[in-house]
Scaffold this motif. Structure first.
Motif, PDB file in Angstrom:
ATOM      1  N   ASP A  91       0.828  -1.210   0.000  1.00 30.34           N
ATOM      2  CA  ASP A  91       0.000   0.000   0.000  1.00 30.34           C
ATOM      3  C   ASP A  91       0.862   1.260   0.000  1.00 30.34           C
ATOM      4  OD1 ASP A  91      -2.321  -1.437  -0.052  1.00 30.34           O
ATOM      5  OD2 ASP A  91      -2.634  -1.391   2.128  1.00 30.34           O
ATOM      6  N   GLN A  92       1.943   1.228   0.787  1.00 28.31           N
ATOM      7  CA  GLN A  92       2.843   2.385   0.841  1.00 28.31           C
ATOM      8  C   GLN A  92       3.499   2.626  -0.511  1.00 28.31           C
ATOM      9  OE1 GLN A  92       5.593   1.555   4.009  1.00 28.31           O
ATOM     10  NE2 GLN A  92       4.120   1.988   5.633  1.00 28.31           N
ATOM     11  N   LYS A  94       2.363   1.716  -3.415  1.00 28.71           N
ATOM     12  CA  LYS A  94       1.339   2.153  -4.355  1.00 28.71           C
ATOM     13  C   LYS A  94       1.053   3.641  -4.198  1.00 28.71           C
ATOM     14  CE  LYS A  94      -3.364   1.103  -5.918  1.00 28.71           C
ATOM     15  NZ  LYS A  94      -4.575   0.271  -5.679  1.00 28.71           N
ATOM     16  N   LYS A  95       0.936   4.084  -2.944  1.00 32.46           N
ATOM     17  CA  LYS A  95       0.679   5.503  -2.679  1.00 32.46           C
ATOM     18  C   LYS A  95       1.848   6.368  -3.136  1.00 32.46           C
ATOM     19  CE  LYS A  95      -2.425   4.826   1.263  1.00 32.46           C
ATOM     20  NZ  LYS A  95      -2.607   5.011   2.737  1.00 32.46           N
ATOM     21  N   LEU A  96       3.074   5.857  -2.884  1.00 30.59           N
ATOM     22  CA  LEU A  96       4.261   6.605  -3.288  1.00 30.59           C
ATOM     23  C   LEU A  96       4.327   6.727  -4.803  1.00 30.59           C
ATOM     24  CD1 LEU A  96       6.893   7.987  -2.421  1.00 30.59           C
ATOM     25  CD2 LEU A  96       8.013   5.762  -2.492  1.00 30.59           C
ATOM     26  N   LYS A  97       4.013   5.648  -5.493  1.00 31.93           N
ATOM     27  CA  LYS A  97       4.032   5.677  -6.957  1.00 31.93           C
ATOM     28  C   LYS A  97       2.982   6.643  -7.491  1.00 31.93           C
ATOM     29  CE  LYS A  97       3.696   2.744 -11.056  1.00 31.93           C
ATOM     30  NZ  LYS A  97       3.514   1.365 -11.573  1.00 31.93           N
ATOM     31  N   GLU A  98       1.790   6.624  -6.891  1.00 34.67           N
ATOM     32  CA  GLU A  98       0.730   7.544  -7.314  1.00 34.67           C
ATOM     33  C   GLU A  98       1.141   8.996  -7.084  1.00 34.67           C
ATOM     34  OE1 GLU A  98      -2.636   6.295  -5.095  1.00 34.67           O
ATOM     35  OE2 GLU A  98      -3.117   4.601  -6.407  1.00 34.67           O
ATOM     36  N   GLN A  99       1.814   9.219  -5.955  1.00 32.15           N
ATOM     37  CA  GLN A  99       2.286  10.568  -5.651  1.00 32.15           C
ATOM     38  C   GLN A  99       3.327  11.022  -6.680  1.00 32.15           C
ATOM     39  OE1 GLN A  99       3.857  10.987  -1.672  1.00 32.15           O
ATOM     40  NE2 GLN A  99       4.974  12.842  -2.200  1.00 32.15           N
ATOM     41  N   LYS A 102       1.631  11.773 -10.045  1.00 35.26           N
ATOM     42  CA  LYS A 102       0.941  13.064 -10.010  1.00 35.26           C
ATOM     43  C   LYS A 102       1.938  14.213 -10.127  1.00 35.26           C
ATOM     44  CE  LYS A 102      -2.202  15.815  -7.163  1.00 35.26           C
ATOM     45  NZ  LYS A 102      -2.958  15.875  -5.862  1.00 35.26           N
TER      46      LYS A 102
END
Length: 767
Positions: A91-92, A94-99, A102
């Motif tokens: 999850d971390q 995934k969030k980092l990649k999305e950040q 963006k």
């Protein structure tokens, strides 16, 4: 006249070689296949350099440590037995990649990526066509450029990398070369050493024939040195020899009297408000003249002496550089900064004392260019008139004695000052004979001296002595996020808060002006390395952000930010990385409570680079010096040691040892102050000998004696006010008394330092 014309092909070269059979060139020492290997090697290196730029803007790139296992697939992560830990980690990630995605989708970031790739592609084309025209053909070299494999550049682990205190500095520099510029496999590495050296030497000349020596060109040569299995010293010695030789040969170029007259007029006509007069030597070599007579063959031969390359071939490789005082002068910054008057007026109101001071020679002056009490709106003394005599002397020296000229420039920036000499003193660690021209950036003397004396007063105070014992019970990030700073310290915080805020703001402005100076080629057409500690690192941060905003690429070779009071966000460092061709280094200490306290009122939600590593960004080196840096003031005496251990070139061991001795003395003074604080907490005082040194008992503890009450003192023991602050008591009068004492001490120290500087300037003026 030379038989070779600029950009001559190898066919022309062969014709000349028929007449001068003894001369060596790339076409005589390499056969057809080897010449093809050379262009392929250079094409492959440049492909890797382009790949590094692509990775900087790739959201899928995350950093793996060198000993980490290969990343598992998404299905493997989900099916792993350690489901809880892996799911959280997944999850971390995934969030980092999305950040990151963006962040990279922002229009400005896309534009920066496009500009970066466009710039490197144009440079690659120019380089391969130039080299191809000499060793085989432009067409063959161009085809290799598009087909050459791109080796993935080294990625630096986001985990902490600590300094090695044992390995000799010379070995560290060679190791750093191989780590940061890993060799590309080539059959040329099996050739005789003399042949490999001649290949490197010839490539340097060919790159100079492009009429500049920008940062990517230097990075290319570092990769080439590594790939040919040559020590770094071979490249640096060659750069030094060519720099000296070009300026030496320039003395023999014909210069008309009218050209010299116009050059002198150009030097005096500008009424600058910011002193850039002595930047990069500012050699006045035919500034406004057209092409002068070409270098005589003997002159070029002396430049290349001992390397086996013929004088005629060398002149042909140099191209137009071999016949123009204008190009040679421009390469070494002969024109100074072409800065507009309007921009100077705007910056001079906010950044006083701005000047580049040569570190090797005695600086013009370390003193302010105006009254210490004024800031901005009063007229600044014209540096052009103030330094004209020195400029003329420097210009003449550059022509008659080119021994200090180099093909690279290093600018060191101090982050606070305790005396005007601190502007240049820390950067003398590059030694008496460095591989680059070393300058110190001077700016805002009063603000930086006020900050330095404020920090010194704070860390010497009883409040800090008490606070330090409390701070070690928590992590520095807990203090920043939860505002758990000891109350006694917060009560005297005004002593440093205002000076830090002012100096930080002016450092940002100085960084913008530094960027403008580099864009306007104050350093000439040479790569620049930037090194700074504390607010000096903040200046560099501001400079790099400004360069990126203005799409000014290829100017900066390497950067080291030490104890930087700037954000640690990946987005900012990605932008900075885009304008740094070689190494970008973040030196931090998680034990730097002084920096944490100073930065607590800033945007701490974005992190602090000087306190933590930069997360998940390839191409950024994080160096943990927490074991050596327990306080911000230690950086002043650790600059040389840090640069030496991370593999910087030309750091002088003797100067580093001098730093160690100075640091040892500072540690002894701090220890003494710590004992005094503890003694006062117990109502005691430290016993000192006739020499002023603390006396210790057999167990190594300092001797103490009771502090007796003063007669008529109303029962208050000597040092009572300090005792209250030291114990952190909620006594407004005690805290106010200490704050006022500290502020008075800061004012006196700053005024004394500025006065000493002015006296020194008057003394130098009389001399």
């Amino acid at each position: 006249m030379f038989k070779h014309v600029p950009w001559a092909s190898h066919e022309d070269e062969k014709h000349t070689e028929g007449k001068q059979e003894k001369e060596q060139s790339l076409t005589t020492i390499l056969n057809i296949d080897q010449r093809g290997d050379l262009t392929l090697l250079i094409a492959s290196i440049m492909a890797s350099m382009r790949k590094a730029i692509e990775l900087n803007f790739d959201a899928n790139v995350s950093i793996q440590s060198s000993n980490a296992k290969p990343p598992a697939s998404e299905d493997e992560k989900i099916l792993d037995a350690n489901t809880n830990a892996d799911v959280e980690k997944l999850d971390q990630e995934k969030k980092l990649k999305e950040q990151r995605q963006k962040e990279l989708n922002a229009p400005k970031m896309k534009e920066l990526k496009e500009e970066s790739l466009g710039f490197i592609d144009q440079w690659r084309t120019n380089v391969i066509e130039r080299i191809g025209s000499i060793v085989n053909s432009k067409e063959e070299a161009a085809s290799q450029l598009h087909s050459a494999p791109a080796k993935a550049p080294p990625g630096h682990a986001a985990s902490d990398r600590k300094l090695d205190p044992i390995t000799p500095s010379s070995e560290v520099a060679e190791t750093a070369l191989k780590e940061n510029f890993p060799p590309v496999d080539t059959p040329l590495s099996d050739l005789e050493e003399s042949t490999r050296i001649l290949i490197l030497h010839s490539t340097l000349l060919l790159l100079l024939s492009l009429e500049h020596y920008i940062a990517p060109s230097r990075v290319l040569l570092l990769y080439l040195t590594s790939s040919l299995h040559l020590p770094l010293s071979v490249l640096t010695a060659d750069e030094e020899k060519i720099a000296k030789g070009l300026l030496e040969a320039a003395k023999h170029m014909s210069g008309e009297s009218e050209t010299q007259k116009k050059a002198e007029e150009n030097a005096t006509s500008r009424k600058w408000k910011v002193g850039l007069a002595s930047v990069a030597g500012a050699a006045l070599i035919g500034v406004t003249g057209g092409l002068a007579a070409p270098l005589v063959a003997a002159g070029v031969g002396s430049v290349m002496g001992g390397l086996g390359l013929g004088a005629t071939a060398a002149a042909g490789y140099l191209g137009a550089v071999a016949g123009s005082t204008v190009i040679v002068g421009g390469l070494f910054g002969a024109y100074g900064g072409k800065m507009t008057g309007e921009m100077m007026d705007a910056y001079a109101k906010e950044v006083s004392d701005f000047a580049f001071l040569p570190v090797k020679d005695e600086p013009i002056s370390n003193e302010p260019s105006k009254s210490a009490s004024s800031h901005g709106h009063k007229e600044i003394e014209d540096p052009a008139s103030k330094t004209q005599k020195h400029l003329s002397h420097t210009s003449e020296k550059a022509i008659n004695d080119p021994s200090s000229r180099r093909l690279r420039v290093t600018i060191g920036i101090s982050g606070w000052l305790n005396s005007p000499s601190d502007v240049t003193q820390p950067w003398r660690v590059f030694g008496p004979d460095p591989s680059s021209e070393v300058f110190a950036l001077r700016y805002e003397l009063e603000s930086l001296m006020n900050l330095g004396n404020s920090i010194q007063a704070m860390v010497s105070s009883a409040a800090w002595g008490y606070a330090k014992s409390e701070l070690i019970k928590h992590t520095i990030f807990a203090e920043l996020s939860a505002a758990l700073w000891p109350l006694a310290l917060l009560k005297v915080s005004r002593v440093v808060d205002n000076p830090f805020s002012i100096a930080k703001s002016r450092s940002d402005k100085a960084g913008e002006l530094l960027a403008d100076a580099l864009i306007n080629k104050a350093q000439g057409e040479r790569p620049v390395t930037l090194v700074g500690y504390s607010l000096g690192a903040r200046v560099i941060y501001s400079c790099l952000m400004a360069l990126a905003k203005r799409k000014a690429l290829g100017l900066v070779e390497s950067v080291a930010l030490i104890g930087a009071p700037c954000p640690s966000t990946t987005s900012d460092w990605r932008v900075m990385r885009s304008v740094v061709a070689s190494r970008l280094i973040n030196v931090y200490s998680s034990n730097d409570y002084v920096l944490g306290f100073l930065y607590r009122t800033s945007s701490i939600q974005y992190g602090v680079a000087g306190l933590q590593p930069i997360p998940s960004l390839a191409g950024v080196e994080n160096v943990d010096v927490s074991e050596s840096v327990s306080g911000h003031l230690r950086y002043r005496y650790l600059v040389g040691s840090i640069l030496q251990k991370i593999g910087f070139e030309s750091v002088d061991e003797k100067r580093v040892e001098e730093e160690r001795e100075a640091l040892k003395k500072m540690d002894e003074e701090e220890e003494a102050k710590g004992w005094e604080v503890k003694a006062k907490e117990q109502g005691m005082s430290i016993v000192r000998g006739a020499d002023g040194k603390i006396l210790f008992d057999k167990e190594g503890k300092p001797l103490m004696e009771k502090i007796w009450k003063k007669p008529g003192g109303g029962g208050k023991e000597e040092g009572g006010g300090l005792d209250q602050a030291a114990k952190g008591k909620d006594d407004k009068e005690g805290a106010e008394e200490e704050a006022e004492r500290m502020e008075k001490e800061v004012r006196e120290r700053t005024e004394e330092g500025l006065l000493q500087g002015m006296v020194r300037k008057l003394h130098l003026g009389k001399g």
